[in-house]
Design a protein around this motif. Structure first.
Motif, PDB file in Angstrom:
ATOM      1  N   VAL A 186       9.786   7.733   4.527  1.00 34.80           N
ATOM      2  CA  VAL A 186       9.944   8.592   5.705  1.00 34.80           C
ATOM      3  C   VAL A 186       8.621   8.647   6.471  1.00 34.80           C
ATOM      4  O   VAL A 186       7.597   9.062   5.932  1.00 34.80           O
ATOM      5  N   GLY A 187       8.649   8.233   7.743  1.00 36.80           N
ATOM      6  CA  GLY A 187       7.448   8.268   8.564  1.00 36.80           C
ATOM      7  C   GLY A 187       6.358   7.368   7.998  1.00 36.80           C
ATOM      8  O   GLY A 187       6.625   6.364   7.335  1.00 36.80           O
ATOM      9  N   ASP A 188       5.112   7.768   8.217  1.00 37.41           N
ATOM     10  CA  ASP A 188       3.969   6.979   7.748  1.00 37.41           C
ATOM     11  C   ASP A 188       3.613   7.397   6.323  1.00 37.41           C
ATOM     12  O   ASP A 188       2.511   7.860   6.034  1.00 37.41           O
ATOM     13  N   TRP A 189       4.563   7.233   5.422  1.00 41.03           N
ATOM     14  CA  TRP A 189       4.456   7.807   4.080  1.00 41.03           C
ATOM     15  C   TRP A 189       3.369   7.187   3.223  1.00 41.03           C
ATOM     16  O   TRP A 189       2.892   7.812   2.277  1.00 41.03           O
ATOM     17  N   THR A 190       2.927   5.977   3.541  1.00 38.56           N
ATOM     18  CA  THR A 190       1.914   5.333   2.707  1.00 38.56           C
ATOM     19  C   THR A 190       0.521   5.936   2.922  1.00 38.56           C
ATOM     20  O   THR A 190      -0.410   5.602   2.205  1.00 38.56           O
ATOM     21  N   LYS A 191       0.398   6.849   3.888  1.00 40.35           N
ATOM     22  CA  LYS A 191      -0.902   7.491   4.141  1.00 40.35           C
ATOM     23  C   LYS A 191      -1.020   8.852   3.444  1.00 40.35           C
ATOM     24  O   LYS A 191      -2.001   9.565   3.642  1.00 40.35           O
ATOM     25  N   VAL A 192      -0.024   9.219   2.656  1.00 38.25           N
ATOM     26  CA  VAL A 192      -0.036  10.539   2.041  1.00 38.25           C
ATOM     27  C   VAL A 192      -1.190  10.676   1.044  1.00 38.25           C
ATOM     28  O   VAL A 192      -1.606   9.706   0.399  1.00 38.25           O
ATOM     29  N   TRP A 193      -1.691  11.895   0.915  1.00 42.35           N
ATOM     30  CA  TRP A 193      -2.834  12.203   0.058  1.00 42.35           C
ATOM     31  C   TRP A 193      -2.651  11.716  -1.380  1.00 42.35           C
ATOM     32  O   TRP A 193      -3.568  11.161  -1.984  1.00 42.35           O
ATOM     33  N   LEU A 194      -1.468  11.928  -1.941  1.00 39.69           N
ATOM     34  CA  LEU A 194      -1.249  11.586  -3.345  1.00 39.69           C
ATOM     35  C   LEU A 194      -1.366  10.091  -3.614  1.00 39.69           C
ATOM     36  O   LEU A 194      -1.561   9.680  -4.744  1.00 39.69           O
ATOM     37  N   GLN A 213      -0.223  19.627   5.834  1.00 38.97           N
ATOM     38  CA  GLN A 213       0.628  19.470   7.013  1.00 38.97           C
ATOM     39  C   GLN A 213       1.475  18.208   6.957  1.00 38.97           C
ATOM     40  O   GLN A 213       2.558  18.151   7.555  1.00 38.97           O
ATOM     41  N   PHE A 214       1.010  17.206   6.212  1.00 32.36           N
ATOM     42  CA  PHE A 214       1.729  15.933   6.151  1.00 32.36           C
ATOM     43  C   PHE A 214       3.170  16.121   5.689  1.00 32.36           C
ATOM     44  O   PHE A 214       4.097  15.583   6.281  1.00 32.36           O
ATOM     45  N   LEU A 215       3.359  16.893   4.616  1.00 27.97           N
ATOM     46  CA  LEU A 215       4.706  17.084   4.087  1.00 27.97           C
ATOM     47  C   LEU A 215       5.560  17.892   5.058  1.00 27.97           C
ATOM     48  O   LEU A 215       6.761  17.630   5.199  1.00 27.97           O
ATOM     49  N   ILE A 216       4.963  18.857   5.735  1.00 28.58           N
ATOM     50  CA  ILE A 216       5.711  19.630   6.730  1.00 28.58           C
ATOM     51  C   ILE A 216       6.203  18.715   7.844  1.00 28.58           C
ATOM     52  O   ILE A 216       7.360  18.796   8.277  1.00 28.58           O
ATOM     53  N   ASP A 217       5.335  17.802   8.291  1.00 27.97           N
ATOM     54  CA  ASP A 217       5.727  16.854   9.335  1.00 27.97           C
ATOM     55  C   ASP A 217       6.829  15.922   8.853  1.00 27.97           C
ATOM     56  O   ASP A 217       7.747  15.585   9.610  1.00 27.97           O
ATOM     57  N   GLN A 218       6.758  15.504   7.596  1.00 25.15           N
ATOM     58  CA  GLN A 218       7.839  14.686   7.039  1.00 25.15           C
ATOM     59  C   GLN A 218       9.152  15.462   7.031  1.00 25.15           C
ATOM     60  O   GLN A 218      10.205  14.913   7.351  1.00 25.15           O
ATOM     61  N   GLY A 219       9.081  16.735   6.638  1.00 29.54           N
ATOM     62  CA  GLY A 219      10.279  17.558   6.627  1.00 29.54           C
ATOM     63  C   GLY A 219      10.952  17.600   7.981  1.00 29.54           C
ATOM     64  O   GLY A 219      12.183  17.523   8.090  1.00 29.54           O
ATOM     65  N   LYS A 220      10.146  17.674   9.040  1.00 34.69           N
ATOM     66  CA  LYS A 220      10.698  17.733  10.395  1.00 34.69           C
ATOM     67  C   LYS A 220      11.326  16.415  10.826  1.00 34.69           C
ATOM     68  O   LYS A 220      12.118  16.384  11.776  1.00 34.69           O
ATOM     69  N   LEU A 221      10.990  15.336  10.135  1.00 42.52           N
ATOM     70  CA  LEU A 221      11.609  14.038  10.432  1.00 42.52           C
ATOM     71  C   LEU A 221      12.992  13.910   9.809  1.00 42.52           C
ATOM     72  O   LEU A 221      13.772  13.042  10.216  1.00 42.52           O
ATOM     73  N   VAL A 222      13.306  14.767   8.826  1.00 40.89           N
ATOM     74  CA  VAL A 222      14.583  14.626   8.127  1.00 40.89           C
ATOM     75  C   VAL A 222      15.490  15.839   8.285  1.00 40.89           C
ATOM     76  O   VAL A 222      16.637  15.818   7.829  1.00 40.89           O
TER      77      VAL A 222
END
Length: 309
Positions: free
Chosen positions: A159-167, A266-275
């Motif tokens: 979902v989105g630019d998921w490969t840039k996530v912190w984890l 904020q990254f996960l919140i933005d992902q949530g808004k994509l789905v």
């Protein structure tokens, strides 16, 4: 003298009675959380269950390096008005550990089969870490059966630019599976998990409690436990494909996204808004990945308030 002592004696008796009643209340709370197993979708799932009432049941899904045990502090806060169900995912805790089926779409089907077997038509669903991926896969496959959903600190593959996530700074462990990794961690499960419990926390001295570390290391040390845990990550490539497809149709039920300030943020919140079209985001100040343990005073009230709406 007896007249003077009388008020103190009464106060002492009242205090003693209050302590006894409080002790019985805590014992009752603990006894109310029952342990069960069920054969569903080709696996045997262990789950915790508590509470009853007319409100929509809540399903709590744990993440990696933990089990349903992580939800004990929350279960008692929710079970006063509804049934609360917290399963060990396929491969974790006391659930069975088959060779396959560790993509999140299938894990969600396991949980859905359990919910159906228990006779519930609609649920509210909460997931942390790997559990949030399973929660999303559940809502995406059965949107008419999910009243609301909570995603807690991790990310959604695909979902989105998921490969840039912190984890993903620790990408190595996503490829850590097979014969040699299993031999390396056998009998050293605690050492392996210390990396996650310590390095994914904002403060390693205020992360997973010692007793819980011992418990989780023993649970994953059961035959097949580490192999199954590795499979959660090994299936991310398939999960990314599945989730990219799911995201083409946005969810509409209320979604709460809770993320640690020192973790997904904020990254996960933005992902949530994509789905999902109806997203509320909360960033837990000062917390890393382990929200329930690092910041229960922020996390639990936010969960209870949302789930009690």
């Amino acid at each position: 003298m007896n007249t003077l002592l009388r008020p103190f004696q009464l106060a002492a008796a009242a205090l003693l009675m209050a302590l006894v009643m409080q002790s019985h209340a805590h014992a009752a709370d603990k006894a109310a959380i029952q342990s069960h197993t069920a054969d569903v979708n080709g696996v045997n799932l262990h789950y915790l269950q508590a509470g009853k009432g007319k409100e929509t049941p809540v399903v709590l899904l744990h993440g990696y390096a933990e089990t349903s045990h992580m939800w004990l502090p929350l279960i008692s806060q929710l079970s006063d008005r509804r049934t609360v169900i917290a399963p060990d995912l396929r491969g974790a805790g006391s659930s069975s550990k088959p060779d396959g089926g560790y993509d999140k779409k299938t894990l969600a089907q396991d949980v859905h089969a359990l919910v159906q077997k228990l006779g519930y038509r609609k649920v509210k669903i909460v997931g942390h870490d790997i559990g949030l991926m399973v929660a999303y896969a559940y809502a995406a496959q059965y949107p008419n059966e999910v009243e609301s959903i909570v995603l807690m600190d991790a990310f959604l593959p695909g979902v989105g630019d998921w490969t840039k996530v912190w984890l993903l700074r620790d990408l190595w462990h996503f490829h850590f599976y097979g014969e040699v990794p299993l031999k390396l961690v056998e009998g050293r499960e605690r050492i392996y998990f210390e990396h996650f419990w310590n390095d994914f926390a904002a403060d390693r001295t205020h992360s997973i409690p010692e007793a819980d570390r011992q418990f989780y290391a023993a649970e994953y040390g059961k035959p097949g436990g580490m192999r199954a845990g590795f499979e959660y990550f090994r299936n991310f490539e398939q999960d990314a494909k599945d989730f990219a497809g799911f995201a083409q149709t946005k969810l509409t039920m209320p979604m709460l996204v809770i993320a640690g300030e020192k973790a997904s943020g904020q990254f996960l919140i933005d992902q949530g808004k994509l789905v999902d079209t109806n997203v509320e985001g909360v960033i837990v100040k000062g917390s890393g990945h382990w929200l329930m343990e690092e910041a229960p005073e922020q996390t639990i009230p936010a969960l209870v308030a949302f789930l009690n709406k």
